[in-house]
Design an enzyme around this catalytic site. Sequence first.
Site, mmCIF file in Angstrom:
data_model
loop_
_atom_site.group_PDB
_atom_site.id
_atom_site.type_symbol
_atom_site.label_atom_id
_atom_site.label_comp_id
_atom_site.label_asym_id
_atom_site.label_seq_id
_atom_site.Cartn_x
_atom_site.Cartn_y
_atom_site.Cartn_z
ATOM 1 N N ALA A 159 8.207 23.450 60.496
ATOM 2 C CA ALA A 159 8.260 22.796 59.199
ATOM 3 C C ALA A 159 8.278 23.847 58.104
ATOM 4 C CB ALA A 159 7.047 21.890 59.016
ATOM 5 N N MET A 160 8.521 23.398 56.878
ATOM 6 C CA MET A 160 8.667 24.340 55.772
ATOM 7 C C MET A 160 8.058 23.786 54.495
ATOM 8 S SD MET A 160 9.749 27.233 54.785
ATOM 9 C CE MET A 160 9.490 27.756 53.094
ATOM 10 N N GLU A 161 7.323 24.660 53.812
ATOM 11 C CA GLU A 161 6.476 24.266 52.686
ATOM 12 C C GLU A 161 7.161 24.254 51.325
ATOM 13 O OE1 GLU A 161 6.127 27.224 54.452
ATOM 14 O OE2 GLU A 161 5.662 28.870 53.079
ATOM 15 N N ASN A 162 8.478 24.061 51.233
ATOM 16 C CA ASN A 162 9.177 24.064 49.947
ATOM 17 C C ASN A 162 8.385 23.287 48.893
ATOM 18 O OD1 ASN A 162 11.542 24.962 51.542
ATOM 19 N ND2 ASN A 162 11.464 22.846 52.260
ATOM 20 N N HIS A 206 -1.009 22.289 57.432
ATOM 21 C CA HIS A 206 -0.528 23.659 57.204
ATOM 22 C C HIS A 206 0.451 23.716 56.026
ATOM 23 C CE1 HIS A 206 0.666 27.763 58.632
ATOM 24 N NE2 HIS A 206 1.826 27.426 58.091
ATOM 25 N N GLU A 207 1.478 22.889 56.070
ATOM 26 C CA GLU A 207 2.488 22.949 55.005
ATOM 27 C C GLU A 207 1.896 22.530 53.670
ATOM 28 O OE1 GLU A 207 4.844 24.615 56.007
ATOM 29 O OE2 GLU A 207 4.643 24.251 58.153
ATOM 30 N N HIS A 255 -0.140 25.312 52.146
ATOM 31 C CA HIS A 255 0.705 26.369 51.581
ATOM 32 C C HIS A 255 0.906 26.185 50.074
ATOM 33 C CE1 HIS A 255 2.086 29.178 54.544
ATOM 34 N NE2 HIS A 255 2.754 28.326 55.297
ATOM 35 N N GLU A 258 0.816 33.265 55.787
ATOM 36 C CA GLU A 258 0.776 32.538 57.063
ATOM 37 C C GLU A 258 -0.576 32.682 57.776
ATOM 38 O OE1 GLU A 258 2.695 30.286 57.582
ATOM 39 O OE2 GLU A 258 4.482 30.791 56.422
HETATM 40 N N1 LYS Z 1 6.775 29.019 56.352
HETATM 41 C C1 LYS Z 1 7.035 28.149 57.462
HETATM 42 C C2 LYS Z 1 5.696 27.802 58.070
HETATM 43 O O1 LYS Z 1 5.006 27.026 57.541
HETATM 44 C C3 LYS Z 1 7.944 28.703 58.478
HETATM 45 C C4 LYS Z 1 9.248 29.192 57.998
HETATM 46 C C5 LYS Z 1 10.124 29.760 59.050
HETATM 47 C C6 LYS Z 1 11.194 30.626 58.507
HETATM 48 N N2 LYS Z 1 12.028 31.232 59.533
HETATM 49 O O2 LYS Z 1 5.233 28.362 58.990
#
Ligand code: LYS
Length: 847
Positions: free
Chosen positions: A254-257, A289-290, A293, A312
């Site tokens: 997943a990604m925390e945009n 987690h996200e 962030h 992280e």
């Molecule tokens: N920042 C993301 C996480 O929550 C992962 C991003 C992965 C980029 N290749 O861990």
Amino acid sequence: MATTQYLKDWQPYPFELLETRLEFDLSATATRVRSALRFRRRAPGPLILDGAGLRTLSIRIDGNDLDRSLISHADETLSIPEALIPEGEFTFFAEVEISPEENTALEGLYLSGGIFCTQCEAEGFRHITWYPDRPDVMAPFHVRIRSEKPVILSNGNPVTRQQGFAEWHDPWPKPSYLFALVAGDLVAITDHFTTRSGRGVELNVWVRPGDQDRAGFAMESLKNSMKWDEEVYGREYDLDVFNLVAVDDFNMGAMENKGLNIFNSKLVLASAETATDGDYERIEGVIGHEYFHNWTGNRITCRDWFQLCLKEGLTVFRDQQFTSDMRSAAVKRISDVQTLRARQFREDQGPLAHPPRPDHYQEINNFYTATVYEKGAEVIGMLKRLVGEDGYRKALDLYFDRHDGQACTIEDWLQVFEDATGRDLTQFSRWYTDAGTPRLTMTEAWQDGRLTLGFTQSTQPTPGQSEKPARVIPIAVGLIGPNGDEVQATTVLEMTEPAQEFTFDGLGARPVVSLLRGFSAPVTVEREISAREQALLLAHDTDAYARWQAGHDLALDALVALTEGRDAGPHLSQALGGLLEDAERDPAFASLCLALPGEEEIAGTIAARGGVPDPDAIHAARGQLIRDLATTHETRLAELFDSMQTDGPYRPDAAGAASRSLRLAALSYLSRLDDGARAQALSDSASNMTERLGALEQLVALGKDERALREFADEFGKNRLVMDKWFMVQPMRTAPTGAVQRANALAQRSDFDWKNPNRFRALIAGLGANHAAFHGKDGSGYDFLAKWLIRLDPVNPQTTARMCSAFETWRQYDADRQAHARAALERIASVPGLSRNTSEMVSRILG
Ligand code: LYS
């Protein structure tokens, strides 16, 4: 040619970016992106922008067109000389065209099942338009998007939402890696959260139509995360909306945009029938987690990618605390230690070893590793132990106060701890800069009521680092008297020297040392301890982790002995007997102890003790031990299998999960005796995926899976996430002799959609996790992996490179296996046009 980036070469960007304006005309094959970036000069130098795979239609500064010869496609940069840049403020404009449909690497803007979505961390934004694509250049974003899709999202707050068009404004300055855009045929489940200062936040979890009934748990988890971060860290959310989108094609979890988290759908969608207890726990943890962030990552970000563990490591530490609070702290700690050992220790002891803060890399995507994430979290756990709860709280408050809105380094992080607590962390900082897992050796001397513990520490050289000075190691110990009473409560010994002694006085009888309680430092331990003493700790230690570790060591010793043709001894069986007696009191703990060390861990242990592991012998020994233990404890195991049924509707909470895991642990033993009868019955009757899959695993291992697999596919054939489990269980659990063949057959199926990372991983990593099959003597496991990595590399380099790590232990096996592994690796390395990602991994692994 691939160039290496070095931390020591970092330079501040010579321009300030005041505002970013973007305009998208979305189309599958020809998306237009117009950008306007308002800059102000801070220092002399050219304006350098990053861009990759862009069809550049126009570039200009203010009213002046720029020549496209300023673009270097080899370097993926646009370099505008100082002479062409006005004094003071100016605006850079670009119009480019990109093709989301052709983007199979899933970096930048791409399509997943008809949904436009983005992944920009770490360096994906340069695939969208020209930009200073580095985390220390931050700006507010204004985004306008035209698209036929009914739902159009970006970061921040909505300005305009209408058919065919949306406009979003993100007031919080952010780096490009946190940019996100989503447009698709999506539906939301919606809820609300009021922050403690009274801000009303609209919460949406967006999924594909039809998936709404599996999104409720994700929403609950999000609300719990928001509340937890307010209560435990005093951190509030800072926008009017929070959007979370599930997509099926995603390279990572997943990604925390900012304000628009994008998730791999497997970490969002869950129902009793389709997700296991483990899935539920991961969903809750990753949503946390996200969300966390937002402060540790977004409001305070990284100055450069060498600092990745700043966000992280800290955010993993926070999500671990969250899960501990939501579920069982003891179970969480033990399973985190297991993961750390299985993934990070393995990495740290092999050719891919690197410090939590690396000082060079070729491809940053190769550094989203267990070392950066999980060891990064362990380092913070040690820091917290050393400065105490209060010190930690003060340091974190100072961190948020001092650095809000900044792009920071590990030095900034350590400085707040020094300033808040007065502690000198010079030596401690080695945990960030030095690779490798320290080995801690303990000896004991006993005389006249005095126990002297002598410790030494040493760390093996790792690639590029031959010297390993002593580190600060917090060693939490307790003492257990011969009758099982605790005679010394937990105390933290602070080791700072290569060798050091600590004494305990006034003891009546010689106690047993409960060492490294709570796994107080990420080290391996060597000590003389008898099986009888291990059994005493397993029965009486007051620290849950140390109890579990005692049992685990006992099992590991028995397994190594059996593998090497020696006797397992009676102690393990006796100890497990005692544990099974009152297993009902703590079913989660009992099931953790019943899960014997895996074959991979046994192999690693044999290698660490100077031997050469034989995967076939290990597989046979482990099977034998399970059968023997099952025979001895059959009655009690059968009782537990029956009594651990959960009544009423399925609940994915810790208590329900604990009963099911003990039930399935019992089943894994009993299946060796009943020829799969119980597993078949459970597979027929189970109303939840946890038990359904648990039963299927046993049936596959026994080779009695035909009907169960067929029925499973009939029922779930249309559900991608559930079918991933079906694809994974077969190569992973099939008896080693037939597993590669089976994997090959599965790969022929039309529903083996190998361009989907989840599906690819299910099958290919499934085989990688079948230790004796992957490391088969004939090399067929290695060949299978190499063949598929070569095939995937041109399509999706990131996922290919990650999966190369299956090879990282190759040097611990015998000469024949090594020769096969080397040949497979060299075959990959010799592919013309191999991606930078994969070639960096393979060359490091070959060493
Ligand atoms: N920042 C993301 C996480 O929550 C992962 C991003 C992965 C980029 N290749 O861990």
